[in-house]
Design a protein around this motif. Sequence first.
Motif, PDB file in Angstrom:
ATOM      1  N   ARG A   1       0.925  -1.259  -0.003  1.00 40.72           N
ATOM      2  CA  ARG A   1       0.018  -0.130  -0.054  1.00 40.72           C
ATOM      3  C   ARG A   1       1.060   1.365  -0.082  1.00 40.72           C
ATOM      4  N   LEU A   2       2.001   1.112   0.664  1.00 47.27           N
ATOM      5  CA  LEU A   2       2.823   2.267   0.775  1.00 47.27           C
ATOM      6  C   LEU A   2       3.914   2.526  -0.056  1.00 47.27           C
ATOM      7  N   ASN A   3       3.936   1.221  -1.130  1.00 49.21           N
ATOM      8  CA  ASN A   3       4.939   1.148  -2.320  1.00 49.21           C
ATOM      9  C   ASN A   3       6.380   1.241  -1.546  1.00 49.21           C
ATOM     10  N   LYS A   4       6.547   0.558  -0.792  1.00 45.48           N
ATOM     11  CA  LYS A   4       7.966   0.249  -0.180  1.00 45.48           C
ATOM     12  C   LYS A   4       8.386  -1.215  -0.116  1.00 45.48           C
ATOM     13  N   ASP A   5       9.636  -1.317  -0.269  1.00 43.61           N
ATOM     14  CA  ASP A   5      10.041  -2.770  -0.286  1.00 43.61           C
ATOM     15  C   ASP A   5      10.733  -3.298   0.972  1.00 43.61           C
ATOM     16  N   VAL A   6      10.081  -4.275   1.694  1.00 42.25           N
ATOM     17  CA  VAL A   6      10.109  -4.558   3.251  1.00 42.25           C
ATOM     18  C   VAL A   6      10.668  -5.884   3.206  1.00 42.25           C
ATOM     19  N   THR A   7      11.704  -6.394   4.050  1.00 41.25           N
ATOM     20  CA  THR A   7      11.901  -7.567   4.275  1.00 41.25           C
ATOM     21  C   THR A   7      11.576  -7.943   5.728  1.00 41.25           C
ATOM     22  N   LEU A   8      10.908  -8.987   5.969  1.00 40.24           N
ATOM     23  CA  LEU A   8      10.761  -9.200   7.410  1.00 40.24           C
ATOM     24  C   LEU A   8      11.530 -10.537   7.865  1.00 40.24           C
ATOM     25  N   GLU A   9      11.686 -10.348   9.176  1.00 42.73           N
ATOM     26  CA  GLU A   9      12.552 -11.307   9.943  1.00 42.73           C
ATOM     27  C   GLU A   9      11.990 -11.778  11.056  1.00 42.73           C
TER      28      GLU A   9
ATOM     29  N   ILE B   1       6.851   0.499   9.367  1.00 45.12           N
ATOM     30  CA  ILE B   1       6.888   0.386   7.824  1.00 45.12           C
ATOM     31  C   ILE B   1       6.429   2.145   7.620  1.00 45.12           C
ATOM     32  N   ASP B   2       5.673   2.468   8.051  1.00 43.32           N
ATOM     33  CA  ASP B   2       5.066   3.943   7.613  1.00 43.32           C
ATOM     34  C   ASP B   2       5.921   4.881   8.174  1.00 43.32           C
ATOM     35  N   HIS B   3       6.483   4.994   9.336  1.00 42.54           N
ATOM     36  CA  HIS B   3       7.154   5.963   9.916  1.00 42.54           C
ATOM     37  C   HIS B   3       8.756   5.977  10.007  1.00 42.54           C
ATOM     38  N   GLY B   4       9.063   4.480  10.228  1.00 39.85           N
ATOM     39  CA  GLY B   4      10.376   4.305  10.310  1.00 39.85           C
ATOM     40  C   GLY B   4      11.219   4.145   8.985  1.00 39.85           C
ATOM     41  N   LEU B   5      10.755   3.251   8.266  1.00 41.58           N
ATOM     42  CA  LEU B   5      11.656   2.679   6.941  1.00 41.58           C
ATOM     43  C   LEU B   5      11.315   3.885   5.818  1.00 41.58           C
ATOM     44  N   GLU B   6      12.418   4.128   4.988  1.00 40.97           N
ATOM     45  CA  GLU B   6      12.373   5.279   4.025  1.00 40.97           C
ATOM     46  C   GLU B   6      11.729   4.644   2.680  1.00 40.97           C
ATOM     47  N   SER B   7      11.508   5.291   2.026  1.00 41.31           N
ATOM     48  CA  SER B   7      10.822   4.663   0.539  1.00 41.31           C
ATOM     49  C   SER B   7      12.214   4.340  -0.221  1.00 41.31           C
ATOM     50  N   THR B   8      12.121   3.443  -1.366  1.00 39.11           N
ATOM     51  CA  THR B   8      13.282   2.655  -2.022  1.00 39.11           C
ATOM     52  C   THR B   8      14.213   3.792  -2.627  1.00 39.11           C
TER      53      THR B   8
END
Length: 850
Positions: free
Chosen positions: A412-420, A448-455
């Motif tokens: 939804r936020l157009n971010k690439d995230v890997t989860l461990e 995801i929304d506040h912490g991780l930056e966009s690609t």
Amino acid sequence: MDPQLLRSIWPVFSAETREQIQAIGSKVLGLEGPAQGREPDLLPSLKRLVHSLKGSAASLGLDDIEQVVHAIEDGLATFNPEERLPRDTVEAMLRGLSAIEGAMARGDAGQTPSVDGLASLLTALGHAAPEASPTSGAPSGAAAQGLEVLDQLEATLSALCSPDVPDRAAVVRTAVERARALKASADAAGVPKVATLAEAAALGFTRMEPGGDSAGLAASDVAGTLVDLRAALEAAGGAGAVARAVQALRSAPSPTQEEGPSAQPGPAGAAAAQESRGASDQVVRVSLKTLESIALQVELLLAGRAQQARRGAAHRQLMDGMREVLMHLERSASQLAMAGGGPALEPLRAGVTQMRTLQKQLLELTKESHRDGEQLALVAQVARDDLRDLRMVPASQVLEPLRRTVRETSARLNKDVTLELTGGEVRLDRRILDALKDPLLHLVRNAIDHGLESTEERRALGKPEAGHLTVRVEPRGSRIAVVVEDDGSGLSPDRVRATAVKRGLLTAEAAAKLSDAQAARLVFQPGFSTREQVTATSGRGVGLDVVQATAQRLQGSVDVAFTAGRGTRFTVDLPLTLAAALGLLVRTGTTVSAIPSDSVNRILRLEPADVGTVAGRVVARLDGEQLTFLSLAEAIGLPRLPLALDSGKVQPAALLTVGEDKVLFAIDEVVGQQEIVVRSLGRHLRAVRHLAGAAVLDDGRVVPVLNAPELVRAARPETRSAAPETARPRILVCDDALTTRFAMKSLLEIAGYPVVTAADGEEAWGILERTGCQLVVSDWQMPRLDGVGLARRIKSHPQLHRTPIILVTSLDSPEDRAAGLEAGADGYLVKREVERGRLLELVRQLLPAS
């Protein structure tokens, strides 16, 4: 299906379906990865789960859910296991599972479990919605209809392997009728193999009636027969008569004795029934509410055993006293006999003999009571341990659903995230696990929304394009830590301060005085959000305050740490179980509190030479370390009393340890140790962070149970640095009239003062002993202890005598005013003057620092 029967089956179906949805979602995500690293059984096990879920939904007549699952099944049927499952297919399947969860939520609420947007979901899954068609015997539909009835028979078999079927005989009769009707249709169609197997299935079900012979072996035989019947039906798919008979069976009104709850229909269900026939009688589904009720009764039983032991000790003291009385009486009888006796000698000897007999009987009863009590304590302890094991479940049940959450939120936020995910094998209390679902969801979405930056931003910063999010469960002795950590931009204290000022949570001056650690904790305030606009993910100011409230309710704490440009870490510290725990009873002043023993590292006595000041804070040297040293009374908001160290004496102290943090708290005395059952204090005291709840001791006293993780966290130097500057004076309002009490409380709170209330002088005195208040506003005429008596008692107390007192009363004569001031009141108001602002004027005069 009959609505009443569906309602009775629904709880079992709902619980099982949610487990299946979770497993299906995890396996679908596994198919998205490269084929080389997959488990060999990943795709077959996924197909079995999907087929089982479809059969369960079909057997209950839940058409919407059945269609969605059928579309997922069709998508998996065309999938090449040597390739990756396409991203858009994964997205569509996850949306379908989310839609099924929404339908389940409606069913849980008593509504129709319909799927929203069914047509669009089926289109996304590449499956057109089925069109209504007249009944026919076309070969293409015959096999499917026959297999559907077979699904119902397999569902019945799985249900009969569970002991909690409401009407076993009725369920068996329905299954036999369906099997025999299928046999008749197969005979008419000239399919002898299907007819023979259907008859065998009917006979097998007959043997499973209550009182039937070898029900377990019958279940095994029926399971094998149904597997063979499925193969025969698939081979005879063109038999039109079978199809017409099956259609007649489907359209016939279903009797109230419908099949029981579906466990795992289809071939997988039959296999499961066969594998579990030996254990089916050993496994039951138990309502969590019932389990918690039983657990509470066991804890109360243990508490009652402690009370019995206390009474037994008191009884032994009475026996000792009785022994001494007998010795005196016997000595008196001997002296009287030596003096020549008299008419009183024989009655005295008779009384001594009778008391000696009673003493022996009481001694035997005491021994038996003690023996019975020990046996009861042992049984209760075993029952508690067993119940505790029943409530312990693996953390993977709350971790695995986060995969779908991360996938949906990042898309939804157009971010690439890997989860461990790590620590899924750690077992903890089911109640804690259930309570963790929402907080973990908020923490992950926040990361995801506040912490991780966009690609693009990560690429510009030289970071890997995919953000890394870690959720792990770490065992820490008798506690656990749930850590959510990202490698994003890190929390910005300056931005948090600015947001707090903008939203009216703090003044600009107060915000500037906060340390970075204190500013970071503002994110847990209700209504706090750094988002300027409301989105589907955040911006409403609801989220992290839920995390803190849940942690406090579960006798734990939450903390946040960050590194600018490198990431943020949230740590939720919780106990492994919420059952009864061993509590250490300590006294500070006149207050006795309980501290969970698993947080108390040791009790020690400090010499004056062990305590000093480093960088403006008091520390104590222990085993070569310099540890923060605080008064426990001050930490929990009680009036600060002089320490033994102030007069050069040895000071008792408790070393509290939570994770890597250690803090020494000064106490006055260790009262004892006993099993305690922590009870909630309700919503009114939920904001008191240092309290985990309350407990009733074996002597009937109610004591507060301290939240050790919160005490340790609040004792950190970076957390305490600015606290005295931002705290406002607390005012105690005491009045027996609820309306007047509420009016004065509201007036003072609007002016910015924290207020506690009491209904009479005795209650007010108890509050003053437990909680530090800088001013008292009291009515004159009250039950138990009036305002004048309260004022005299406060002014005569060695620690409270400087507390200002304002008497508010309707008595306006000069004599009454003089009597109030003579008792020690610092201010005197008539009640009609309160509304004119005179009360606030007096408060500001008596509290100039405010």
